[in-house]
Structure formats: C-alpha cells, structure tokens
Design an enzyme around this catalytic site. Structure first.
Site, PDB file in Angstrom:
ATOM      1  N   TYR A   1       0.816  -1.205   0.000  1.00 18.40           N
ATOM      2  CA  TYR A   1       0.000   0.000   0.000  1.00 18.40           C
ATOM      3  C   TYR A   1       0.853   1.258   0.000  1.00 18.40           C
ATOM      4  O   TYR A   1       0.516   2.254  -0.632  1.00 18.40           O
ATOM      5  CB  TYR A   1      -0.917   0.008   1.234  1.00 18.40           C
TER       6      TYR A   1
ATOM      7  N   TYR B   1       4.139   5.107  -2.658  1.00 19.53           N
ATOM      8  CA  TYR B   1       4.244   6.494  -2.197  1.00 19.53           C
ATOM      9  C   TYR B   1       5.673   6.811  -1.761  1.00 19.53           C
ATOM     10  O   TYR B   1       6.142   7.942  -1.936  1.00 19.53           O
ATOM     11  CB  TYR B   1       3.265   6.735  -1.047  1.00 19.53           C
TER      12      TYR B   1
END
Length: 516
Positions: free
Chosen positions: A347, A351
């Site tokens: 997840y 990023y």
C-alpha cells in the site's frame, strides 16, 4: 493569509524602497513563457525594476545567486558595523538584530547572548542561506497564486523553485568534489563517495524505509494487529488550483507550509486523544503534494483489533472540525488492509518511491514519468522544508543506525548483542523485539543514544578541555558518540572526521564555523 503567501491574487508592485512582497501578474506570466525556452535567470532579467520586479523589502528576488550573495554580504556588513558601534543593554542589541532580520520574515538566531547572535548575523553565508530559501518560497507562492502550479502547467512545484533546487544540488555536488574528510590518523575519505552510500542518496533512503516498513508489518502479524491506510487532506482554502486547472475561488493565499502546519496541528490533537484512550498506533507517515503543491498525508498505522474502529473515529473527528461541503467524503479516506488481498507494504511502497527516486513507477496518476515526478516532489519538499517521511511509534532509528556502525565483536557479551545482530542483518522486526517490543516507553528501552563532548588536549601545556564551544562563542549541542547500555556506554564513533579541501596537506581543526 499565509505567512509567505500572496494574500491577493492580483497585487501590483510599488516603487518604494521599503516595500512588502510585491509582484506583477503580467510580469510573472511573461517569465513563465520565457522560461519554456530559456534558462531561469534570463527569464527573471525580463522584469523591469521599480515596476514589476518581485521584491521582499529591498531584496530583489530576481537576483542571480551571485547577486544574492553580494546582497547578503552587504547585509552582514551592516550588522557588523552596527554592532561595533553599539553601546547599551543586551536586550537592546537583540531588538536591533531582530529589526535587521524582520523585513525578510526572519528573526535573530536563538543564542544564549545577543553578542553570539551578532557574530552569526555578521557572517554573509547566514544571510545567503536564508535569502536562497526566501527566493524559492516566494517565487513558488506567487506561481501558485497565478495557477502556474498544477497538472495543467508545472506539477507539484513551480519551475522557479525546481530550477533553484537544481542549482542547489549542483552547488552541493561541486562542494563534495572539492572537499574530503580527514581524521587524526591522516586517513581520507571522499565526500562524493560518502554521499552515494548514505541517506542523502534517495535510493539508499528508499531501501532503509522499506526495511523498516516491512519490519513493522512483520511485528503486526506477530501480534495479530490490524493495518489501516489513511489519507488526510486539508480544507479547500489551502488549494490554489482546481483539478481542471482553474483558480480555486476559496483559496486564501496559504502556502504549502501553512497546509503542512494545519495537518501537523490536527495530528497533535489526534495523538493526544489516542494517548488518553490508551491507543498506541505504530507505522509510517508520508507527506506528498497534490498537483498544485498543497500537502496531504498518507498514514500506514497498525493497532490492536479492538482499537481499529476507535482509531478511525478519532482521526475523522479532528480532521473534520473545519466543516465545509465535501469534507465528510474527502477530508479522510480509510482503507482496512486485508493481508489476504495485499500486503501493508504494498500500500505504501509506491508512495515512498514516488516521493524519493521514482523507481518501479512508470508514471504517476496524471501520466508524469515516475523519476520526473520524484524530482519535482523532492524540490517541493526542499523549498518548503517539509519532512516527507516520519516513523510513528516503535524504537529509535538513531539507535538502529548507530548499531550498524559496530563490528560483531564489539557487541559481544553485552545487552546490545541481540539488537546489534538484528540491525546488522537488516531485520527491523527483530530489532523492535530486542528493544522491548512495540509499546515499550523510550525510558525503559535497553539501548539509547549517548551524547558527549570530546576532550581537546593542548599539546604545548597538556591541558585538557571539553570541545563544547561553537564558533560564535556559545555552547554547541553535544555530538552523538555512542550508545547507552545497562553496563555503561559503547562508543560507536571513535574517530573525529574534519572536512578539508581535497588534497589539503594537513588537518584544519581551527574552524567550526558552518557558514565559513
């Protein structure tokens, strides 16, 4: 109005010498057009003095770096001359120093005495450092006000700030090429080589962050904790540009720094509430910009299953205190991570990469190549001094890094053996366990950072003194020298390395001035 923002979208320049931050809309748009085909300072030189130049007080932000340093030298000389002629109470000198700094949004350095602050402000490089930051921030703030920062123009940060950031990187590389480290034994190390192997290298930093995140995921699996992924955004007044590229009518001139402060203030309230409720989440926070440079947060947090719902409720309560249309749907987004469908690391990994080096990312969500997006995001974070990554909960990473300096035989037979083995093998989960587990208070952990002043020996007299004085005469912070263990202290930094010009025949130990 933001501290360094524009306030008004359309504000004409004035001709007074002592003026606030001013700009001309037409001038900045002309610069933007010129910059598409010309270099940065050529574009800035198109501004006409006294009619549409970007100013902060008497500082012309269109100056080249050489011009900026010349201006800084003049300000330092003014402070030096003033202090030489000054007579009066110390409080008065401090006020005078603040008067020199205030027109540029600065304040005098926080030192023990005004005389120490005066020595710092008499150094041209103190002013240069702050003027460079001011130049980047003001130009970026103006560009955001003019809708020049968006996915329809330049994403994440203005071309002004991006170019200035590239100049700063070039200066750093040139410094590394021209300097090296030397110790008391005469051993030398290349600064450029060291930079490739420490955390200033985005690839190295990426690798360490992923090791720590993976370790937290393993700890969560061991304790059967739940993982949640939160995305926190600011109210619309912080956003300069809409998704379609048009000006946001609700925008109030706030800067990315203002948006980051708003998120940080709310997070402090959230953490305090969680602490009162006995909820101890752990994980990581990533800060990245929206297409218009407004910051938002991604949080990967692990908690006991009994606290999962309450954690979400508390975050939503504080984040939605500033109500507006759409805040219920967009201010907080929560995803409960199902280990059977995907890992927690998966997840957040994209990023991390997007904000560091763009590795393994073809394009971002708007089609910008991953490496190009990462480059602009790093410039954005540097411009606004935003900390991109932060660990939440768990043991100190500083202890982890100091352990990795030790050789295996140096940790044998003492409390840090298990922790050192974990750190040396890159096993963050084992390190967490060795340090007392996830919820252990810092004061109860078996290892801590040791700081101490080094001893200086006068070879002529044999006198021993502590190296505790900064170049400006004040007391400097004690440096990290090792680790505290139940048996005492284990020294991890046994050599003192000094920066000298490459090829210098001898050590230069006489200057501790970081501005020299």
């Amino acid at each position: 109005m933001g501290a360094t923002g524009c306030g008004k979208r359309h504000q004409n320049a004035t001709t007074a010498t002592q003026r606030p931050f001013t700009y001309s809309v037409s001038a900045l748009r002309r610069i933007q057009a010129i910059q598409e085909t010309h270099e940065f300072y050529s574009a800035l030189s198109e501004l006409t003095p006294d009619t549409d130049t970007v100013f902060v007080h008497d500082l012309d932000l269109s100056l080249s770096d050489t011009g900026l340093k010349t201006f800084a030298k003049r300000k330092a000389q003014q402070v030096s001359t003033h202090c030489k002629n000054w007579q009066g109470f110390p409080e008065t000198l401090r006020e005078d120093l603040d008067d020199f700094a205030a027109p540029y949004g600065l304040s005098s350095p926080a030192t023990d005495t005004p005389e120490q602050a005066a020595r710092i402000m008499s150094e041209p490089n103190w002013w240069t450092k702050h003027f460079r930051a001011l130049q980047k921030q003001k130009h970026d703030a103006v560009a955001r006000c003019l809708n020049l920062v968006s996915k329809h123009a330049h994403k994440y940060t203005s071309q002004f700030a991006q170019t200035l950031h590239e100049f700063a990187e070039i200066r750093a590389q040139e410094f590394q090429k021209k300097h090296e480290l030397i110790n008391s034994k005469g051993e030398r190390r290349s600064l450029a080589d060291i930079a490739q192997h420490n955390l200033t290298n985005p690839t190295v930093r990426n690798a360490e962050l992923m090791v720590r995140i993976k370790g937290f995921e393993q700890v969560g699996a061991l304790y059967k904790h739940t993982a949640q992924f939160f995305t926190l955004t600011t109210p619309s007044r912080f956003h300069s540009t809409l998704a379609n590229g048009l000006a946001n009518p609700k925008y109030d001139g706030s800067t990315p720094a203002d948006g980051q402060q708003w998120l940080s203030d709310n997070w402090k309230l959230i953490r305090a509430k969680l602490h009162r409720k006995g909820i101890r989440p752990y994980g990581f926070r990533v800060v990245e910009p929206h297409h218009d440079g407004t910051p938002h947060w991604h949080l990967l947090l692990f908690t006991a299953p009994a606290h999962t719902q309450r954690l979400d409720q508390i975050i939503r309560h504080y984040m939605r205190k500033e109500q507006e249309s759409g805040s219920e749907q967009h201010r907080v987004k929560t995803e409960l991570i199902d280990p059977e469908k995907g890992s927690a690391v998966g997840y957040i990994a994209k990023y991390i990469s997007k904000n560091l080096d763009g590795r393994h990312i073809d394009t971002d969500q708007d089609g910008t190549p991953g490496k190009q997006a990462a480059k602009r995001i790093r410039a954005w974070a540097s411009t606004w001094k935003i900390r991109q990554f932060q660990q939440i909960g768990g043991p100190s990473v500083s202890v982890w890094r100091e352990l990795r300096r030790l050789k295996p035989e140096e940790s044998a037979g003492c409390a840090l053996t298990e922790a050192h083995t974990a750190a040396d093998s890159g096993d963050w989960a084992a390190f967490v366990i060795a340090m007392g587990g996830i919820d252990c208070p810092r004061t109860n952990r078996p290892l801590g950072i040791h700081r101490a002043y080094r001893e200086l020996i006068d070879t002529r007299t044999g006198e021993i003194t502590l190296d505790d004085k900064a170049w400006h005469g004040g007391k400097k912070p004690a440096p990290v020298t090792g680790l505290k263990v139940p048996q005492g202290v284990v020294i991890t930094r046994k050599e003192v390395w000094t920066t000298v010009p490459t090829g210098s025949p001898e050590m230069r130990m006489d200057s501790q001035n970081p501005y020299a």
